[in-house]
Design a protein around this motif. Sequence first.
Motif, PDB file in Angstrom:
ATOM      1  N   TYR A  32      -3.056  -3.359  -4.549  1.00 44.64           N
ATOM      2  CA  TYR A  32      -2.690  -3.673  -5.932  1.00 44.64           C
ATOM      3  C   TYR A  32      -1.729  -4.847  -5.905  1.00 44.64           C
ATOM      4  N   TYR A  36       5.082 -10.296 -12.006  1.00 44.73           N
ATOM      5  CA  TYR A  36       6.030  -9.973 -13.055  1.00 44.73           C
ATOM      6  C   TYR A  36       6.777 -11.234 -13.464  1.00 44.73           C
ATOM      7  N   LEU A  46       5.340  -7.059 -16.511  1.00 45.40           N
ATOM      8  CA  LEU A  46       4.047  -7.395 -15.919  1.00 45.40           C
ATOM      9  C   LEU A  46       3.338  -8.429 -16.779  1.00 45.40           C
ATOM     10  N   ARG A  51      -6.726  -6.052  -8.487  1.00 46.92           N
ATOM     11  CA  ARG A  51      -6.926  -5.010  -7.495  1.00 46.92           C
ATOM     12  C   ARG A  51      -7.810  -5.527  -6.376  1.00 46.92           C
ATOM     13  N   ASN A  93       1.740  -3.594  -3.755  1.00 42.68           N
ATOM     14  CA  ASN A  93       2.049  -2.264  -3.234  1.00 42.68           C
ATOM     15  C   ASN A  93       1.362  -2.115  -1.888  1.00 42.68           C
ATOM     16  N   ASN A  96       0.904   3.067  -1.815  1.00 45.72           N
ATOM     17  CA  ASN A  96       1.588   4.177  -2.495  1.00 45.72           C
ATOM     18  C   ASN A  96       2.110   3.677  -3.837  1.00 45.72           C
ATOM     19  N   GLU A  97       3.042   4.427  -4.433  1.00 44.84           N
ATOM     20  CA  GLU A  97       3.527   4.041  -5.759  1.00 44.84           C
ATOM     21  C   GLU A  97       4.514   2.876  -5.714  1.00 44.84           C
ATOM     22  N   LYS A  98       5.052   2.597  -4.538  1.00 42.00           N
ATOM     23  CA  LYS A  98       6.139   1.618  -4.427  1.00 42.00           C
ATOM     24  C   LYS A  98       5.612   0.194  -4.481  1.00 42.00           C
ATOM     25  N   LEU A  99       6.313  -0.669  -5.215  1.00 43.72           N
ATOM     26  CA  LEU A  99       6.033  -2.101  -5.216  1.00 43.72           C
ATOM     27  C   LEU A  99       7.102  -2.792  -4.381  1.00 43.72           C
ATOM     28  N   PHE A 101       8.897  -6.207  -4.129  1.00 41.13           N
ATOM     29  CA  PHE A 101       9.070  -7.447  -4.873  1.00 41.13           C
ATOM     30  C   PHE A 101       9.394  -8.614  -3.940  1.00 41.13           C
TER      31      PHE A 101
ATOM     32  N   PHE B  33      11.679   4.844 -10.620  1.00 41.13           N
ATOM     33  CA  PHE B  33      12.265   3.959  -9.607  1.00 41.13           C
ATOM     34  C   PHE B  33      13.637   3.500 -10.072  1.00 41.13           C
ATOM     35  N   TYR B  35      16.228   0.316  -9.234  1.00 38.49           N
ATOM     36  CA  TYR B  35      16.377  -0.986  -8.591  1.00 38.49           C
ATOM     37  C   TYR B  35      17.787  -1.535  -8.844  1.00 38.49           C
ATOM     38  N   LEU B  45      14.705  -2.227  -4.272  1.00 36.87           N
ATOM     39  CA  LEU B  45      14.407  -0.839  -4.595  1.00 36.87           C
ATOM     40  C   LEU B  45      15.429   0.057  -3.900  1.00 36.87           C
ATOM     41  N   TYR B  48      12.935   6.029  -5.076  1.00 33.55           N
ATOM     42  CA  TYR B  48      11.981   6.393  -6.093  1.00 33.55           C
ATOM     43  C   TYR B  48      11.558   7.855  -5.967  1.00 33.55           C
ATOM     44  N   GLY B  97       1.562   5.944 -11.734  1.00 29.14           N
ATOM     45  CA  GLY B  97       1.322   6.213 -10.327  1.00 29.14           C
ATOM     46  C   GLY B  97       1.021   4.929  -9.590  1.00 29.14           C
ATOM     47  N   GLY B  98       0.590   5.066  -8.347  1.00 33.94           N
ATOM     48  CA  GLY B  98       0.288   3.894  -7.545  1.00 33.94           C
ATOM     49  C   GLY B  98      -0.821   3.057  -8.150  1.00 33.94           C
ATOM     50  N   GLU B 101       0.987  -0.359 -13.722  1.00 27.83           N
ATOM     51  CA  GLU B 101       2.138  -1.151 -14.127  1.00 27.83           C
ATOM     52  C   GLU B 101       3.418  -0.323 -14.082  1.00 27.83           C
ATOM     53  N   GLN B 102       4.484  -0.942 -13.586  1.00 27.34           N
ATOM     54  CA  GLN B 102       5.812  -0.350 -13.682  1.00 27.34           C
ATOM     55  C   GLN B 102       6.474  -0.913 -14.932  1.00 27.34           C
TER      56      GLN B 102
END
Lengths: 111, 113
Positions: A32, A36, A46, A51, A93, A96-99, A101, B33, B35, B45, B48, B97-98, B101-102
């Motif tokens: 993904y 931003y 965003l 993807r 990413n 997982n859910e973490k991005l 940056f 999350f 930050y 980060l 989370y 979720g993964g 968009e956050q």
Amino acid sequence: GENVEQHPSTLSVQEGDSAVIKCTYSDSASNYFPWYKQELGKRPQLIIDIRSNVGEKKDQRIAVTLNKTAKHFSLHITETQPEDSAVYFCAPNFGNEKLTFGTGTRLTIIP
Amino acid sequence: DAGVIQSPRHEVTEMGQEVTLRCKPISGHNSLFWYRQTMMRGLELLIYFNNNVPIDDSGMPEDRFSAKMPNASFSTLKIQPSEPRDSAVYFCASTLGGGYEQYFGPGTRLTVT
């Protein structure tokens, strides 16, 4: 490891011209790839994402291209306008859910 | 929906004091999350949560920082004792979720003197 590099760190573009920002990443598990935008004093938001099963995505003046083999993706802004001035972050990413940056690119549009 | 809500928006405190930042994620989002953003270190980060459970706290600077998520609609980030180098903008974000968009909250600007 989760290494993300963004170039350039600053970019000045004449109004109406195009801007390109590149992001490279190290982990092939990435699936993904968002970009931003953060205006001065505001929160990151965003603007476009892609993807791993797509090579390019366009939304009006903004486009993102992805090269999974080379592990990089780029943000393209055409016909730049003063309101495009901001800091732009790539944030892939890694499964997982973490991005993660990038360090950001400060884009300045010169009127 | 009101989006992600953070409070306070600004906090000025003296070194050594306890600071508590609060966050309400978007209803229905599973991940939250925290930050920290500074000019020197960019957007980092800290920790989370997924379904209220801490998943990755490797970004928490040291034992002075702690975070909790007692339920799906509330989280806190606590700094005790605070130090001048903690001065930054702290953002909370939530997502479905993964690969989604956050959504970021407006941030809390913390100044420790």
